[in-house]
Design an enzyme around this catalytic site. Structure first.
Site: not given
Ligand code: PLP
Length: 380
Positions: A36, A264
């Site tokens: 994702k 800045y």
């Molecule tokens: C993002 C996510 C993961 C992965 O989590 P990590 O801590 O990056 O391993 C797994 N399951 C779900 C439902 C998620 O949203």
């Protein structure tokens, strides 16, 4: 070496492959690779392909649009997406054969309706809220969800692929809620089995749980961060390799006199005559402004401190009186896997966040390049 990009994120896909194997070994279960947020800022499609080539069984994303983009990129592996709104185009998901993880009976009904209109069987996962208090079927909606699922299953309107849940304390391996959630997921699966809607697989472990709690691994584990070589439990070394090296070309070198303020607000004033380098990287590219004056970069193997405010487009590094032998066009490493380079977790701990936020934030004008693609025999 010619390197024309001002700011480059080089993604080593062989590191992704290595990390997939490390996680699978610790977990004792196959990996559903979470890609994702554009593969945590590494590029979902190339990372997904590399993970699959390294033995990952499936891919997972949050939004359906992310899953559809992977299909468009030619990836035909099993893909689950688990975060939907009333406007989500479930028909497109069903048509593309995406496993739609539902969080309510309403979502399940909407998926089934879309499948019915297409004359197809939907592939569904039930996302159960066993203690995260976020997405997932709430306890008081379970009965209704399970009941509907059983009816849809009996009608062949859906194929029940999985039940899944998510851990709020995966990074505290010994927290008692982890085992309780696994038991609750087992119970949800058993309930569906009794109703004739048995899920084919179950999964709950995120990166830290995959690495530390093999007893929670069911049929698959669901790591994200670990695959990119992040640090799921800062301070614990699992042998993961950061996949991203972030480099900026030195844009300009100049001498400045003692007393000259930099950037800045003149947050930093040269304490003596010195030489500074301007790097074309700023907060618009994901370098946190909160790091101003609190980080170092590596140039030609030497470390130099960042000075003054990090701006939208540029930041400044103090090369010292003698200029440190650095020339315009040299590469400054901001993040990288080598011992003398910073890991994302170093930045994260400096500014009070987690490396997830650092790596997913790298973007803006950063050009991505890939090394070690599985289909090119590990070559560039
Ligand atoms: C993002 C996510 C993961 C992965 O989590 P990590 O801590 O990056 O391993 C797994 N399951 C779900 C439902 C998620 O949203």
């Amino acid at each position: 070496m010619t390197d024309t990009a001002a700011l480059t994120a080089t993604i080593d896909l062989s590191a992704i492959a290595h990390n997939v194997r490390v996680v699978a070994e610790h977990a004792g279960a196959p990996v559903l690779a979470v890609v994702k947020a554009d593969g945590y800022g590494h590029g979902a499609a190339p990372v997904g392909r590399a993970a699959l080539a390294a033995g990952a069984a499936e891919l997972g994303v949050a939004h359906l649009t992310e899953a559809l983009a992977l299909r468009s990129a030619g990836i035909d592996a099993h893909i689950t997406s688990w975060l939907h709104t009333p406007a989500t185009d479930f028909a497109a998901g069903v048509a593309a054969g995406i496993d739609l993880a539902v969080s309510s009976p309403e979502q399940l009904a909407a998926v089934a309706q879309a499948a019915g209109e297409l004359g197809r069987t939907a592939v569904v996962t039930v996302k159960v809220d066993t203690g995260m208090g976020r997405s997932g079927v709430a306890a008081d909606r379970w009965e209704q969800t399970a009941d509907l699922l059983a009816r849809l299953r009996a009608d062949d309107a859906v194929r029940v692929r999985a039940v899944m849940t998510h851990l709020p304390f995966g990074d505290e391996p010994d927290h008692p809620i982890n085992s309780a959630q696994a038991a609750a997921l087992d119970e949800a699966a058993a309930d569906l089995r009794r109703r004739g809607a048995a899920p084919e697989v179950m999964h709950l472990s995120n990166s830290p749980a995959s690495l530390t709690r093999p007893d929670l691994s069911r049929d698959l584990v669901r790591p994200g961060l670990a695959l990119y070589g992040g640090d799921p439990i800062p301070g614990r070394d699992f042998g993961l390799v950061p996949a991203m090296t972030l480099t900026a070309q030195v844009a300009l070198i100049k001498r400045i006199a003692a007393g000259q303020g930099v950037s800045y607000g003149h947050m930093w004033v040269a304490p003596h005559d010195t030489t500074v380098a301007v790097l074309p990287a700023g907060y618009a590219d994901g370098i946190p402004r909160l790091l101003s004056g609190r980080f170092e970069v590596t140039i030609n193997g030497r470390r130099f401190p960042g000075v003054g405010r990090i701006c939208m487009d540029q930041l400044v590094v103090d090369l010292g009186r003698d200029g440190g032998g650095v020339a315009e066009g040299d590469l400054a490493v901001l993040l990288g896997p080598e011992p003398d380079q910073n890991r994302a977790v170093d930045w994260a701990q400096t500014i009070g966040t987690i490396d997830y936020e650092i790596i997913t934030g790298i973007g803006g004008r950063t050009e991505r390049r890939y090394l070690g693609a599985p289909d090119s025999g590990g070559a560039q």
